[in-house]
Design a protein around this motif. Sequence first.
Motif, mmCIF file in Angstrom:
data_model
loop_
_atom_site.group_PDB
_atom_site.id
_atom_site.type_symbol
_atom_site.label_atom_id
_atom_site.label_comp_id
_atom_site.label_asym_id
_atom_site.label_seq_id
_atom_site.Cartn_x
_atom_site.Cartn_y
_atom_site.Cartn_z
ATOM 1 N N ALA A 77 0.794 -1.069 0.006
ATOM 2 C CA ALA A 77 0.352 0.034 0.281
ATOM 3 C C ALA A 77 0.782 1.426 -0.216
ATOM 4 N N ILE A 78 0.494 2.215 -1.315
ATOM 5 C CA ILE A 78 1.337 3.002 -0.520
ATOM 6 C C ILE A 78 0.325 4.530 -1.111
ATOM 7 N N VAL A 79 1.229 4.996 -0.273
ATOM 8 C CA VAL A 79 0.481 6.512 0.490
ATOM 9 C C VAL A 79 1.018 7.975 0.267
ATOM 10 N N LEU A 80 0.738 8.812 -0.397
ATOM 11 C CA LEU A 80 1.211 9.817 -0.979
ATOM 12 C C LEU A 80 1.126 10.990 -0.833
ATOM 13 N N THR A 81 1.024 11.918 0.552
ATOM 14 C CA THR A 81 1.406 13.217 1.008
ATOM 15 C C THR A 81 1.650 14.445 0.844
ATOM 16 N N GLN A 82 1.354 15.577 1.017
ATOM 17 C CA GLN A 82 1.390 16.595 0.090
ATOM 18 C C GLN A 82 1.444 17.960 1.293
ATOM 19 N N SER A 83 2.230 18.727 1.342
ATOM 20 C CA SER A 83 2.962 19.704 2.239
ATOM 21 C C SER A 83 1.232 20.151 2.757
ATOM 22 N N ASP A 84 0.635 21.364 3.750
ATOM 23 C CA ASP A 84 -0.378 21.678 4.058
ATOM 24 C C ASP A 84 -0.512 23.276 3.876
ATOM 25 N N LYS A 85 -0.219 22.763 2.227
ATOM 26 C CA LYS A 85 -0.635 24.177 1.561
ATOM 27 C C LYS A 85 -1.989 24.623 1.791
ATOM 28 N N PRO A 86 -2.407 25.910 1.585
ATOM 29 C CA PRO A 86 -3.364 26.488 2.044
ATOM 30 C C PRO A 86 -4.474 25.788 0.154
#
Length: 161
Positions: A77-86
């Motif tokens: 299982a792969i999960v890609l998350t990005q920063s908390d930009k608005p």
Amino acid sequence: FAPDTKGQYHLRACCPGSVGSDVLNLVPLPSWNRCMVKGEWKGTTAGGRYAAAHPNWANNPKFELAPKVTGEPVRFAIVLTQSDKPAPIGLGFYVFKKLPGNVLKEVVGKSGFVSGREVAFEGVIPLGEPSIILPATFEQGQEDTFTLFVFTDKECTLTPL
């Protein structure tokens, strides 16, 4: 989805037609291996999605997923998350079969692209062969930081290329 989130949870299981609590057995699943790397799309590495319209897609960051033992299927299982930009940007990723010279030709899995904080995909590497994961933004030139989590049912390593 947030790995290692601790909290109090309640589970209710119903078995139609059964009476008594001894009919249902809950068995813990085996633990999976977890790898995590941080990366970024910046300048030339913000290549966009795999498409003819984005000739720089191969410049995106790449990571090798290598099972310790080959010849056996590996569930992942792969999960890609990005920063908390608005305003989140569109993101997704591709899984390529690792070919000599790290040539990116044979896609063996891919997530959809979403304009959200994270995207996930589950799959199987049939013979436990090494693969290359290529996180991408939907459009080239979009810059951001990301975290790539990979969960596997067999021991693996995740290495930047």
